[in-house]
Write a protein that holds these residues in place. Structure first.
Motif, PDB file in Angstrom:
ATOM      1  N   ALA A  36       0.817  -1.226   0.000  1.00 48.13           N
ATOM      2  CA  ALA A  36       0.000   0.000   0.000  1.00 48.13           C
ATOM      3  C   ALA A  36       0.842   1.264   0.000  1.00 48.13           C
ATOM      4  O   ALA A  36       0.561   2.221   0.721  1.00 48.13           O
ATOM      5  N   GLN A  37       1.876   1.312  -0.822  1.00 48.63           N
ATOM      6  CA  GLN A  37       2.765   2.464  -0.852  1.00 48.63           C
ATOM      7  C   GLN A  37       2.349   3.526  -1.871  1.00 48.63           C
ATOM      8  O   GLN A  37       2.886   4.631  -1.847  1.00 48.63           O
ATOM      9  N   PHE A  41      -2.184   4.425  -0.231  1.00 47.28           N
ATOM     10  CA  PHE A  41      -1.455   4.975   0.911  1.00 47.28           C
ATOM     11  C   PHE A  41      -2.262   5.993   1.718  1.00 47.28           C
ATOM     12  O   PHE A  41      -2.317   5.927   2.943  1.00 47.28           O
ATOM     13  N   PHE A 201      -4.313   2.210   4.327  1.00 42.73           N
ATOM     14  CA  PHE A 201      -2.914   1.819   4.486  1.00 42.73           C
ATOM     15  C   PHE A 201      -2.749   0.873   5.671  1.00 42.73           C
ATOM     16  O   PHE A 201      -2.091  -0.168   5.576  1.00 42.73           O
TER      17      PHE A 201
END
Length: 434
Positions: A36-37, A41, A201
């Motif tokens: 989840a970058q 995010f 996130f």
């Protein structure tokens, strides 16, 4: 069955969880350093099945022209000579009819409502905690014209059996007491009590830990180069870590999915829809939102996430540009200040942008491709967090040869026409028992 999932956002991780629960050997790869970058995010934080609606709607073309001259426009179109983007825009315009809107919204609500049920079951099974609240979503209308325009959405909600409440000004303030200071700006509202909120996130990373404990392998810092094929089957994926092979493959790469399958003759009509968010610490509980408030004027969601307020929304069709524009921040701050003035410390707010994978009809692309062992779970637009659990569960059932609990028709890439190569008839599905 060995399954390789490309992408570790909320869609890729939920897919991995359900596929592992179905008994498959699952590996997830991503170029990022963790889950989840990117798009997952810092999204708006809302899980809003009832608010699931395509951006392509009657009246949008006219509004888009008007928004071109507004400083705080919810949608910004950047001129381009890119043929794919121009084709996508034309396809979106073709979906701005009443008939197409009703069809697309019904498909989206079907999947989103199912996803809410899957999320309830997942939370009960795992005890996941992610700053979540189950206190509904309130769509706030500033004008009577907006109130009247909501009739078409209400009709679809009623048809699909989605609970809703039509509120006057006093009703809106009763549901969200923090709105008391902005009562003069409110003409009415539409409340969806079945909706929830949460930090996407946090959810994705906690679920990743659960999935890893269930046997899923996560490999980060892996750049995907290309997908190899032979006839109507995928034979492997070339990466910076070498060739990776599996029995089946899932593309869950969000806005980057079209690029990785284009050479296979598959056209995924997805464009990155750039969105923004700010996250501010709460400084006055009495003025803060209880759950999520949708500011219809700016198409902005104001969400309570524990001790923070997340303000997210807006849309720019600007390709893969990730630069932060101060004007967009000003719009988000304006919405928060006018709805919940004094609730958050804007001087301490963080500013973020991400790319949502948007289809021209608003509906995600979930299902089998013309390649027998290649599947997609992408194109969720602004609703990836809302539809993640249902999309992952439905995909796992389909890949396991099971009949999903909802009708999957109209969700696969086949709705856009045939791509190469030709596919053979699929085996009949069995009822899902997971």
């Amino acid at each position: 069955m060995r399954i390789l999932i490309l992408g570790s956002g909320v869609i890729g991780v939920t897919s991995a969880w359900y596929l592992a629960k179905a008994g498959h050997e699952v590996t997830v790869i991503d170029r990022a350093a963790g889950a989840a970058q990117e798009t997952s995010f810092a999204n708006a934080g809302q899980i809003s099945p009832g608010y699931s609606a395509p951006w392509a709607a009657p009246g949008v073309p006219f509004k888009a022209v008007k928004w071109m001259f507004e400083r705080h426009a919810p949608l910004v179109l950047h001129w381009t000579s890119d043929k794919d983007r121009l084709r996508w825009m034309l396809e979106m315009l073709a979906n701005c009819t009443s008939k197409a809107y009703a069809r697309n919204k019904s498909r989206m609500v079907r999947l989103a409502e199912y996803s809410r049920d899957c999320m309830d079951d997942l939370r009960a099974e795992t005890g996941l905690s992610y700053d979540n609240r189950e206190q509904g979503t309130l769509q706030v209308f500033r004008t009577q014209k907006q109130v009247d325009a909501a009739a078409k959405d209400i009709e679809v909600l009623r048809k699909d059996g989605v609970p809703f409440e039509v509120l006057d000004r006093a009703g809106c303030i009763a549901a969200e007491p923090g709105l008391a200071g902005s009562a003069h700006r409110i003409a009415g509202g539409l409340r969806l009590p079945g909706d929830g909120t949460g930090d996407c996130f946090k959810f994705t990373n906690v679920l990743q830990e659960k999935a890893a404990a269930a046997g899923v392998t996560f490999k980060y810092g892996v750049t995907i180069h290309s997908i190899l094929s032979n006839g109507d089957r995928i034979t492997g994926v070339t990466t910076s870590a070498g060739l990776m092979e599996a029995d089946s493959y899932v593309v869950a790469l969000g806005s980057y999915a079209p690029q990785i399958v284009q050479h296979l003759g598959i056209r995924l009509p997805i464009q990155p829809l750039k969105g923004y968010s700010i996250t501010a610490p709460i400084v006055d509980e009495a003025k803060a939102p209880v759950s999520t408030v949708m500011d219809e004027t700016f198409k902005v969601a104001i969400t309570r996430l524990g001790g923070r307020i997340r303000v997210g929304g807006l849309a720019e069709i600007a390709g893969y540009d990730l630069s932060l524009h101060q004007r967009r921040r000003e719009t988000l701050e304006k919405s928060l200040t006018e709805m919940f003035g004094g609730a958050g410390d804007l001087s301490q707010a963080t500013f973020w942008t991400g790319l949502r994978p948007m289809t021209p009809d608003g509906t995600p692309i979930v299902g089998q491709t013309p390649y027998r062992n290649l599947w997609t779970n992408t194109g969720h637009g602004t609703l990836g967090w809302t539809m993640a659990a249902g999309s992952g569960r439905m995909l796992a059932d389909l890949m396991s040869g099971l009949q999903p609990q909802i009708d999957p028709s109209g969700l696969a890439v086949s709705r856009y026409g045939r791509s190469a190569p030709e596919t053979r008839s699929a085996a009949p599905l069995r009822p899902a028992t997971i």
